[in-house]
Write an enzyme that holds these catalytic residues in place. Structure first.
Site, PDB file in Angstrom:
ATOM      1  N   ASP A 334     -42.103  31.725 -19.836  1.00  0.00           N
ATOM      2  CA  ASP A 334     -40.983  30.925 -20.293  1.00  0.00           C
ATOM      3  C   ASP A 334     -40.985  29.632 -19.496  1.00  0.00           C
ATOM      4  O   ASP A 334     -41.253  29.648 -18.282  1.00  0.00           O
ATOM      5  CB  ASP A 334     -39.672  31.696 -20.082  1.00  0.00           C
ATOM      6  CG  ASP A 334     -38.458  30.860 -20.437  1.00  0.00           C
ATOM      7  OD1 ASP A 334     -38.443  30.267 -21.524  1.00  0.00           O
ATOM      8  OD2 ASP A 334     -37.531  30.790 -19.613  1.00  0.00           O
ATOM      9  N   ASP A 584     -35.960  34.150 -17.518  1.00  0.00           N
ATOM     10  CA  ASP A 584     -34.757  34.217 -16.689  1.00  0.00           C
ATOM     11  C   ASP A 584     -33.469  34.171 -17.502  1.00  0.00           C
ATOM     12  O   ASP A 584     -32.384  34.325 -16.941  1.00  0.00           O
ATOM     13  CB  ASP A 584     -34.749  33.070 -15.670  1.00  0.00           C
ATOM     14  CG  ASP A 584     -34.606  31.700 -16.337  1.00  0.00           C
ATOM     15  OD1 ASP A 584     -34.913  31.604 -17.545  1.00  0.00           O
ATOM     16  OD2 ASP A 584     -34.192  30.744 -15.662  1.00  0.00           O
ATOM     17  N   ASP A 588     -34.517  35.555 -23.238  1.00  0.00           N
ATOM     18  CA  ASP A 588     -35.784  36.203 -22.900  1.00  0.00           C
ATOM     19  C   ASP A 588     -35.674  37.725 -22.865  1.00  0.00           C
ATOM     20  O   ASP A 588     -36.689  38.408 -22.718  1.00  0.00           O
ATOM     21  CB  ASP A 588     -36.278  35.716 -21.526  1.00  0.00           C
ATOM     22  CG  ASP A 588     -36.481  34.217 -21.473  1.00  0.00           C
ATOM     23  OD1 ASP A 588     -37.051  33.676 -22.433  1.00  0.00           O
ATOM     24  OD2 ASP A 588     -36.066  33.589 -20.481  1.00  0.00           O
TER      25      ASP A 588
END
Length: 926
Positions: A334, A584, A588
């Site tokens: 990410d 985070d 996600d």
């Protein structure tokens, strides 16, 4: 006024807000419309204890322990020590991880400000009800989905969407729970509570038990399952064989009478003693089939790895995840919070050239550059009282550089309406903001190309000179651009080195983000992600077929929704990849849950931390190579050590089966202690802890069996030769046990030699210790270990048997090494419990699992629903108490009071409740 009409909200922006009355609040509480906490939580202590205690391995050992207790031979229960240690390590590690994650779980705000009955009060988050008016300011976390009814604000939704840009919220705009107010103040009406919130809907999709994808754990489970399947028939046969032999001796001693077995069993204590001996011998043989030491060794090695990682600020919430990360071949990253820190930084400051182009300050006259620096730094410092992310980035930039200190005479704070901020100084007045909003059309046309070119990778703000500001904060005259400042996500300093490490290890890297694909691509190129120049906007991936095609072509994905992140991970896993995912944010969570190994940042959302198997406590992506190194050390060393334990398991099964027809079992328990310590226990534990950063190759169980099977076959052949010699010479059980001990020790040393090659100092020391220890045990302590004195012919026969075993071991081992590994895929699930998925572009047939597994899933679902109902009831009670407290406070205000005054007795009468006035509510709103 329509409840969700933006125009109506805008019209009502100046009206006073009274919120719900206490009666209306109670009505919603009774209807269950309260903001129940639906966050993903860590497992409870009870769940962790049950998970580590109720295992097949423990069940088998408990059954064997019960059999030993029946015989009354309590000294033979020492094998339970391994079971207790193994279970204790698992429980301790699980509880330790839970405590650390719980400490990291910090909501920014545990209470919210609401307007009820025209008055503002502070309540717990679970006491919020639907249609409550909540007041939110800078830094507040939005507690529930809401719609703005008054005010304006800039909201950070990066943890929900991955989009790093701030979103402007005006009356009528929707606020998503879990996002943060960066600047401004708004009043918003709650439209969703509890399970209906956006964050709760995402979390609910992640509320399933993910199967741990660990080859080591799967291998151990397979071994235990295989052993348990073999143990029942083999154990029964061994017991009946031993018991029948005792019965036959008793019948022969009784004169060959045709007494039945029942008569023998009730003939006295001697018969029960024979049965107890048969039970103990059977339990001893069966214990040799269970790799108890291997299970304990695995738990110990992985627990030590977690402690080592903890010293590097890496929290492993699940023992086997360390191994999984070491095996990954695809790593999905990410952008926000992983490659970038989540903060903004100044990429560069530019001057406006003669033709409107952007010129770096280093390439212009120092005097002109100083003016631009002073103007930019002056505006940032003047508006620092209510600094947003952009302003803070500029302040950090000039905190490291020298710039002219300008004293602000007038300040115009940033406004989401104007899209600029400014300040006037003795040297002049300047503004900073979005070029298309603060420049006149003619001036913007001059710098348009430069703005668009810089905007491909960064957020662009223009610095312009104006004549001054009015009392209302409007600029005087036309803005004249003098420079640009570009802002970008702050890239972690260690990101490039970490990316390079994974590339060198042959790991494919994919960057999956909810941000603009151009921004994601530019950042991926900076840190060195291969193929970062090609990217795809996930809004165009609206079918499974398009996702399948994109996963093979692109490595950078932008504008990805939480569901699409999960679908991308699933698509990679269906191609046979072992996938790791870092993230985070709430967006996600679904992908983290689906990935084989999930890694979260400690500074991220609570949900991400709670579902991840690895948490980077210091939020440093550079810790990932250390996790891989620990995983490689654990896997490679365990593969060597496991061969020693599995050798004993295999030859014990073989000998037990053989001895059903040709008793007795050749090993005495005390004799096996020598083998267990010198050939298995000591070398396996020492070798399992040595450094090893070699790449993991092949399957765990396959690699172990390739070493263990030749050794087991060699031991079995050697013992058979010893049994043949003992039978021909009429030797007793002790002599046979001694012969088998020597032959087995010889093959065991050969196996240690093979798994230790090439030798290091540590490996050579271990091998010498094993050989010397075996020799000392046999020669110096014969009575303690029940070693029989053998004649020269028997010793020679034993050495020949041992030599045959050694030659056979190395020969078979070389043949196995030359055999090419076969790849096969098994098809299961046909018949009952088959699930067919016939979607567009996808046709899959999968198994729903056994009836027992489906039953377990049903029970788990029922428990989950009961827990949610319990949380709702608790939230209703809490909210009712808050309403009761407000009722009591209002009642006390209306009570009559008798007080003493200078003129005598004074009676104060409480006023009746009335609607709040316009001025009162306006003050409350402020």
């Amino acid at each position: 006024m329509a409840p969700h009409d933006p125009d109506s909200y805008a019209a009502a922006a100046g009206e006073p807000l009274s919120g719900l009355s206490l009666d209306e609040v109670q009505q919603r509480i009774d209807a269950g419309q309260v903001n129940v906490n639906m966050e993903l939580k860590t497992k409870s202590v009870r769940e962790l204890i049950i998970e580590n205690t109720l295992t097949l391995f423990n069940l088998i050992n408990v059954i064997l322990a019960v059999l030993v207790i029946i015989t009354g031979s309590f000294k033979n229960l020492t094998f339970l020590l391994i079971v207790i240690l193994n279970t204790g390590i698992g429980i301790f590690q699980s509880l330790r991880s839970k405590r650390m994650v719980d400490k990291l779980t910090l909501l920014v705000s545990k209470r919210a400000r609401v307007i009820r009955g025209g008055e503002e009060s502070e309540i717990d988050l679970e006491q919020i009800v639907k249609d409550d008016i909540v007041r939110l300011g800078r830094g507040d976390q939005i507690p529930a989905d809401a719609v703005v009814v008054q005010g304006e604000a800039q909201v950070n939704e990066s943890l929900l969407t991955g989009e790093s840009d701030l979103i402007r919220k005006v009356p009528g705009s929707h606020l998503m729970s879990g996002s943060f107010v960066d600047s401004g103040v708004v009043c918003a009406r709650v439209e969703h509570v509890g399970a209906d919130n956006y964050v709760a809907r995402i979390n609910n999709e992640a509320k399933y038990v993910k199967k741990v994808n660990s080859e080591i754990m799967n291998a151990l489970n397979a071994i235990v399952r295989f052993a348990s399947a073999i143990m029942l028939p083999l154990g029964i046969a061994l017991f009946l064989s031993s018991a029948y032999e005792s019965y036959a001796r008793w019948a022969a001693a009784a004169g060959g009478s045709a007494a039945s077995i029942l008569t023998w069993l009730f003939s006295g204590s001697a018969a029960w003693g024979e049965v107890s001996a048969a039970i103990l011998s059977t339990v001893g043989a069966l214990l040799g089939m269970i790799p108890q030491g291997l299970v304990l060794l695995t738990s110990s090695v992985l627990a030590i790895a977690t402690f080592r990682l903890a010293r590097r600020n890496v929290l492993a919430q699940q023992l086997y995840c360390i191994e999984t990360l070491a095996r990954v071949d695809v790593l999905c990253l990410d952008k926000t919070g992983t490659i970038t820190s989540g903060r903004m930084e100044v990429e560069g400051v530019y001057a406006v050239g003669d033709n409107g182009q952007a010129v770096p300050l280093a390439d212009i006259e120092p005097e002109r550059a100083a003016v631009i620096d002073a103007a930019l730094a002056g505006i940032a410092r003047a508006t620092s009282a209510d600094a947003n992310e952009t302003c803070r980035a500029i302040l950090d930039y000039y905190a490291k550089r020298t710039s002219g200190e300008l004293q602000a005479l007038a300040v115009v704070p940033f406004s989401s309406t104007k899209k600029w901020s400014g300040a006037s100084f003795a040297e002049g007045a300047y503004i900073m903001g979005a070029a298309q909003f603060c420049l006149p059309e003619r001036a913007f046309g001059v710098v348009r190309d430069a703005v668009f070119a810089l905007a491909e990778t960064c957020r662009v703000l223009v610095i312009a000179r104006v004549d001054g500001f009015t009392d209302e904060g409007d600029m005087i005259g036309e803005a004249q651009p003098i420079g640009f400042v570009t802002i970008r996500d702050e890239i972690r300093s260690s990101a490039a080195d970490t990316i390079r490490y994974f590339c060198q290890q042959g790991v494919t890297l994919n960057v999956i983000s909810g941000d603009d694909p151009r921004t994601v691509s530019s950042i991926a190129k900076v840190v060195g992600v291969p193929g970062a120049e090609s990217y795809v906007d996930a809004t165009s991936l609206d079918t499974p077929a398009k996702i399948e095609a994109a996963i093979d072509r692109y490595h950078v994905f932008g504008r990805v929704t939480p569901q699409q992140k999960r679908e991308l991970v699933v698509a990679l896993k269906e191609r046979g990849h072992t996938v790791a995912m870092t993230g985070d944010g709430v967006n996600d969570v679904l992908a983290l849950k689906e990935a084989d190994c999930s890694v979260a940042m400690a500074a991220g959302s609570d949900a991400a931390r709670n579902v991840a198997e690895i948490v980077l406590v210091d939020n440093d992506f550079a810790s990932m190579p250390e996790v891989v190194a620990e995983g490689r050390r654990s896997i490679n060393n365990l593969q060597r050590s496991a061969a020693l334990f599995l050798t004993k398991t295999l030859f014990s099964m073989g000998l037990a089966a053989l001895c059903i027809f040709f008793p007795p079992y050749p090993f005495q328990p005390i004799t096996m202690t020598v083998i267990n310590f010198f050939c298995i226990g000591f070398p396996s534990f020492v070798l399992a802890l040595e450094p090893n950063r070699a790449r993991v190759q092949g399957k765990f169980l396959t690699n172990v069996l390739k070493r263990a099977c030749p050794a087991s076959l060699a031991v079995l052949v050697s013992c058979c030769l010893c049994m043949l010699v003992a039978g021909n010479f009429g030797l007793g059980e002790q002599a046979l046990s001694t012969m088998c001990l020597i032959s087995t020790a010889a093959v065991g040393c050969s196996l240690i030699w093979r798994i230790s090659y090439p030798f290091t100092r540590l490996r050579l020391a271990v091998f010498i210790f094993v050989v010397v220890g075996l020799a000392c045990a046999i020669v110096l302590f014969p009575e303690f270990f029940s070693i029989a004195a053998l004649s020269v012919p028997i010793i020679a026969s034993t050495l020949v048997s041992a030599l045959v075993g050694i030659v056979l071991f190395f020969t078979v081992a070389r043949v196995v090494d030359r055999t090419a590994a076969k790849r096969s895929r098994s098809a299961t699930g046909f018949g009952r419990g088959v699930k067919m998925s016939l979607g567009r572009g996808s046709h899959r047939v999968t198994s729903t699992g056994s009836s027992a597994r489906r039953g377990i899933r049903t029970v788990t679902s029922m428990v989950s629903r009961h827990r949610e109902q319990r949380d709702l009831s608790r939230a209703q009670v809490s909210a009712s108490k808050a309403v009761k407290s407000e009722y009591d406070a209002a009642r006390r205000k209306r009570q009559r009071r008798v007080v003493q005054s200078s003129s005598g007795i004074k009676v104060s009468m409480g006023k009746r409740s009335r609607p709040a006035s316009r001025d009162d509510t306006s003050q409350a709103g402020r």
